[in-house]
Design a protein around this motif. Structure first.
Motif, PDB file in Angstrom:
ATOM      1  N   LEU A 120     -61.763  30.187  -1.303  1.00 34.94           N
ATOM      2  CA  LEU A 120     -61.676  29.095  -2.269  1.00 34.94           C
ATOM      3  C   LEU A 120     -62.319  27.857  -1.653  1.00 34.94           C
ATOM      4  O   LEU A 120     -62.449  27.746  -0.436  1.00 34.94           O
ATOM      5  CB  LEU A 120     -60.214  28.775  -2.594  1.00 34.94           C
ATOM      6  N   LEU A 121     -62.682  26.922  -2.501  1.00 37.31           N
ATOM      7  CA  LEU A 121     -63.235  25.648  -2.057  1.00 37.31           C
ATOM      8  C   LEU A 121     -62.404  24.531  -2.663  1.00 37.31           C
ATOM      9  O   LEU A 121     -62.186  24.505  -3.874  1.00 37.31           O
ATOM     10  CB  LEU A 121     -64.689  25.507  -2.492  1.00 37.31           C
ATOM     11  N   CYS A 122     -61.937  23.625  -1.837  1.00 36.02           N
ATOM     12  CA  CYS A 122     -61.229  22.456  -2.336  1.00 36.02           C
ATOM     13  C   CYS A 122     -62.275  21.438  -2.769  1.00 36.02           C
ATOM     14  O   CYS A 122     -63.065  20.965  -1.943  1.00 36.02           O
ATOM     15  CB  CYS A 122     -60.323  21.862  -1.260  1.00 36.02           C
ATOM     16  N   GLU A 123     -62.278  21.129  -4.047  1.00 37.72           N
ATOM     17  CA  GLU A 123     -63.264  20.182  -4.552  1.00 37.72           C
ATOM     18  C   GLU A 123     -62.964  18.753  -4.102  1.00 37.72           C
ATOM     19  O   GLU A 123     -63.858  17.915  -4.084  1.00 37.72           O
ATOM     20  CB  GLU A 123     -63.332  20.267  -6.074  1.00 37.72           C
ATOM     21  N   GLU A 124     -61.729  18.492  -3.716  1.00 40.81           N
ATOM     22  CA  GLU A 124     -61.348  17.146  -3.297  1.00 40.81           C
ATOM     23  C   GLU A 124     -61.850  16.817  -1.889  1.00 40.81           C
ATOM     24  O   GLU A 124     -62.506  15.810  -1.667  1.00 40.81           O
ATOM     25  CB  GLU A 124     -59.825  16.999  -3.362  1.00 40.81           C
ATOM     26  N   CYS A 125     -61.560  17.700  -0.922  1.00 38.88           N
ATOM     27  CA  CYS A 125     -61.938  17.403   0.470  1.00 38.88           C
ATOM     28  C   CYS A 125     -63.083  18.288   0.970  1.00 38.88           C
ATOM     29  O   CYS A 125     -63.581  18.082   2.066  1.00 38.88           O
ATOM     30  CB  CYS A 125     -60.732  17.531   1.399  1.00 38.88           C
ATOM     31  N   GLY A 126     -63.492  19.292   0.183  1.00 37.37           N
ATOM     32  CA  GLY A 126     -64.610  20.147   0.559  1.00 37.37           C
ATOM     33  C   GLY A 126     -64.257  21.257   1.531  1.00 37.37           C
ATOM     34  O   GLY A 126     -65.141  21.935   2.047  1.00 37.37           O
ATOM     35  N   ALA A 127     -62.972  21.470   1.781  1.00 39.12           N
ATOM     36  CA  ALA A 127     -62.550  22.484   2.743  1.00 39.12           C
ATOM     37  C   ALA A 127     -62.757  23.888   2.191  1.00 39.12           C
ATOM     38  O   ALA A 127     -62.516  24.144   1.006  1.00 39.12           O
ATOM     39  CB  ALA A 127     -61.080  22.288   3.099  1.00 39.12           C
ATOM     40  N   ASN A 128     -63.219  24.783   3.056  1.00 37.24           N
ATOM     41  CA  ASN A 128     -63.268  26.201   2.728  1.00 37.24           C
ATOM     42  C   ASN A 128     -61.903  26.785   3.051  1.00 37.24           C
ATOM     43  O   ASN A 128     -61.392  26.595   4.155  1.00 37.24           O
ATOM     44  CB  ASN A 128     -64.345  26.920   3.544  1.00 37.24           C
ATOM     45  N   LEU A 129     -61.331  27.494   2.090  1.00 41.78           N
ATOM     46  CA  LEU A 129     -59.983  28.024   2.240  1.00 41.78           C
ATOM     47  C   LEU A 129     -59.986  29.525   2.017  1.00 41.78           C
ATOM     48  O   LEU A 129     -60.843  30.050   1.307  1.00 41.78           O
ATOM     49  CB  LEU A 129     -59.042  27.353   1.234  1.00 41.78           C
ATOM     50  N   ASN A 130     -59.014  30.202   2.614  1.00 34.12           N
ATOM     51  CA  ASN A 130     -58.847  31.636   2.437  1.00 34.12           C
ATOM     52  C   ASN A 130     -57.462  31.925   1.887  1.00 34.12           C
ATOM     53  O   ASN A 130     -56.500  31.252   2.259  1.00 34.12           O
ATOM     54  CB  ASN A 130     -58.995  32.379   3.768  1.00 34.12           C
ATOM     55  N   VAL A 131     -57.373  32.950   1.057  1.00 30.57           N
ATOM     56  CA  VAL A 131     -56.080  33.426   0.601  1.00 30.57           C
ATOM     57  C   VAL A 131     -55.551  34.322   1.715  1.00 30.57           C
ATOM     58  O   VAL A 131     -56.112  35.368   2.010  1.00 30.57           O
ATOM     59  CB  VAL A 131     -56.201  34.209  -0.725  1.00 30.57           C
TER      60      VAL A 131
END
Length: 81
Positions: A24-35
């Motif tokens: 996933l990508l956080c549109e607010e801070c630009g962080a790449n995230l994983n489930v």
């Protein structure tokens, strides 16, 4: 909806559609995230992103070495003539 673990922003996703390992990508801070888990839903920062940035820095160092090697090749060509 889930919250970004870094900035706590709401990420609008259908939780039923997520599988472990999805990105996933956080549109607010630009962080790449994983489930990292689906029951319960767990989201964690993508640690691979940091590794990639380190690799890019290493590539920059390699480029300067390549230029030195090219100069040596040119010197050898001149000696041959």
């Amino acid at each position: 909806m889930v919250n970004c673990p870094l900035c706590d922003a709401v990420i609008d996703v259908d939780e039923d559609e997520l599988d472990e390992g999805d990105s996933l990508l956080c549109e607010e801070c630009g962080a790449n995230l994983n489930v990292s888990g689906v029951s319960p839903l767990e989201i964690s920062p993508d640690t691979e992103k940091d590794d990639d940035e380190d690799d890019l820095d290493d590539d920059d160092d390699d480029d300067s070495d390549d230029e030195d090697e090219d100069d040596e090749d040119e010197d050898e060509d001149e000696d041959w003539k």
